[in-house]
Enzyme design. Structure first.
Site, PDB file in Angstrom:
ATOM      1  N   THR A   4      62.427 -47.387  -5.431  1.00  0.00           N
ATOM      2  CA  THR A   4      61.673 -48.024  -6.506  1.00  0.00           C
ATOM      3  C   THR A   4      60.338 -47.336  -6.743  1.00  0.00           C
ATOM      4  O   THR A   4      59.881 -47.224  -7.888  1.00  0.00           O
ATOM      5  CB  THR A   4      61.473 -49.531  -6.244  1.00  0.00           C
ATOM      6  OG1 THR A   4      60.637 -49.727  -5.112  1.00  0.00           O
ATOM      7  CG2 THR A   4      62.806 -50.228  -6.010  1.00  0.00           C
ATOM      8  N   ASP A   5      59.698 -46.851  -5.693  1.00  0.00           N
ATOM      9  CA  ASP A   5      58.476 -46.065  -5.868  1.00  0.00           C
ATOM     10  C   ASP A   5      58.765 -44.817  -6.693  1.00  0.00           C
ATOM     11  O   ASP A   5      58.112 -44.549  -7.710  1.00  0.00           O
ATOM     12  CB  ASP A   5      57.925 -45.638  -4.506  1.00  0.00           C
ATOM     13  CG  ASP A   5      56.829 -46.551  -3.981  1.00  0.00           C
ATOM     14  OD1 ASP A   5      56.133 -47.156  -4.805  1.00  0.00           O
ATOM     15  OD2 ASP A   5      56.679 -46.662  -2.755  1.00  0.00           O
ATOM     16  N   LEU A   6      59.726 -44.028  -6.249  1.00  0.00           N
ATOM     17  CA  LEU A   6      60.038 -42.776  -6.928  1.00  0.00           C
ATOM     18  C   LEU A   6      60.623 -43.036  -8.314  1.00  0.00           C
ATOM     19  O   LEU A   6      60.328 -42.320  -9.275  1.00  0.00           O
ATOM     20  CB  LEU A   6      61.004 -41.950  -6.084  1.00  0.00           C
ATOM     21  CG  LEU A   6      60.483 -41.549  -4.700  1.00  0.00           C
ATOM     22  CD1 LEU A   6      61.561 -40.820  -3.907  1.00  0.00           C
ATOM     23  CD2 LEU A   6      59.237 -40.681  -4.819  1.00  0.00           C
TER      24      LEU A   6
END
Length: 395
Positions: free
Chosen positions: A167-169
């Protein structure tokens, strides 16, 4: 290096940790001039394991190719300086909780008033609107909220997060797509705009097959280990000395696969005759396959399947990944020289461009390394720069 595709675009990177820095690093790889605005203590990833002073491999991993400017945004001088930079910038990226930049007077509306061409991207945990907008953004939490952890791992086992921070990337990549689309829109209209994306939305948006299964009325998706929820056999298969991956995602490949395993009757067995029946009997099919593949080592099956164009591959650890001749040929690991960290290996770029190649070999900046040079470029006097330096020392 040839001129990058985004040469001439000026980016203010007011982000920390991963999602925002990953987005702006890709802009830097593509040739944009990315100015990373850091607090006096620096981005928190500067102190991650392996750090030497205020430099770390982790910081370098998502901040290569940028220039570092230290501004204390807790002071009026620091905030005024950032607004002054934003008046002529092309892109502004921030990943604070909603409301924080507004309190600083650095929200989209405020900066749009002084620079209508500014493309402003906000990356947060839950987005700028909605009942959960004020919650913090953490990849682990977002993987849970977005459903990813509910379908990761083996059936009947505890919830498992994806091994990489999806989800960060993903939020960083979605922000990048929005920024590039906004650049094209600005070419036509002359106007900037606000881009709003989040970790939770990235997780939901990446759940393509899982959402489809649910929307189609096929039930709530469950974890399936390495198996695919739309195709079979398409999963990790056990051999005599470990596992390989197998991707026979259509009837033609499955028939050829059955012949290679000396079991042509599987292709006409009512349990396995088409993809739907193979999915319904996925566990039984895998057991029968592994009764055969378990008799020979992985190298035997990979050689046989490769020779007959059956999609397959080894399951590599990261030592094996970076020893792979193909990964090396695609320059997915590069050498970087750093003043304090020395010579180190770092990830290359997955974007290959014929005329404007990316440049992943530049190191990340040292803390505040470019403060004076950048401020001079933007017209700050020596006295103004000294005043900002004093404001930062008051942090």
């Amino acid at each position: 290096m040839p001129t990058g595709a985004l040469d001439g675009l000026h980016v203010l990177d007011v982000t920390q940790v991963m999602a925002g820095p990953f987005c702006t690093m890709l802009l830097a790889d593509l040739g944009a001039d990315v100015i990373k605005i850091e607090p006096p203590a620096g981005d928190s990833t500067r102190s991650m394991p392996g750090a030497v002073g205020t430099d770390s491999p982790s910081f370098n991993a998502v901040n290569r190719g940028k220039r570092s400017v230290v501004l204390n945004l807790k002071t009026p001088e620091g905030r005024d300086a950032l607004e002054r930079l934003a008046r002529t910038a092309d892109i502004f990226v921030e990943n604070y909780r909603p409301g924080v930049v507004a309190a600083l007077g650095l929200d989209y509306e405020s900066l749009n008033a002084v620079n209508p061409r500014l493309i402003y991207a906000s990356i947060s945990g839950y987005g700028q609107t909605g009942p959960d907008r004020q919650k913090g953004g953490f990849d682990l939490v977002a993987q849970g909220v977005s459903g990813i952890m509910s379908i990761t791992g083996e059936a009947g086992g505890p919830p498992v997060k994806a091994g990489v921070p999806l989800t960060d990337l993903g939020a960083g990549l979605f922000a990048l797509v929005g920024i590039l689309a906004a650049v094209e829109h600005r070419h036509r209209t002359g106007a900037g705009q606000h881009i709003d994306t989040s970790l939770v939305e990235a997780g939901v948006a990446l759940s393509v097959w899982e959402a489809t299964e649910y929307f189609a009325g096929l039930g709530v998706p469950q974890p399936k280990g390495s198996a695919h929820r739309m195709f079979a056999p398409y999963q990790a298969i056990h051999c005599a000395d470990g596992y390989i991956t197998l991707g026979t995602a259509n009837d033609r490949l499955f028939r050829r696969f059955c012949d290679l395993l000396a079991h042509p009757e599987w292709a006409t067995d009512p349990q396995f005759a088409d993809n739907q029946t193979r999915l319904e009997n996925q566990a039984e099919l895998a057991a029968q396959i592994e009764a055969v593949t378990g008799q020979q080592p992985r190298a035997h099956w990979i050689a046989l399947f490769d020779a007959n164009e059956i999609p397959c591959g080894p399951i590599n650890n990261y030592e094996q990944v970076f020893a792979d001749p193909h990964i090396a040929a695609r320059e997915m690991a590069v050498d970087v020289e750093h003043p304090t960290l020395g010579r180190m290996r770092a990830l290359g770029s997955a974007i290959k461009m014929s005329d404007t190649p990316t440049n992943p070999r530049r190191r990340a900046p040292m803390l505040g390394e470019h403060t004076e040079a950048v401020l001079e470029e933007y017209g700050f006097s020596a006295e103004e720069i000294a005043a900002l330096r004093g404001a930062s020392s008051r942090a």
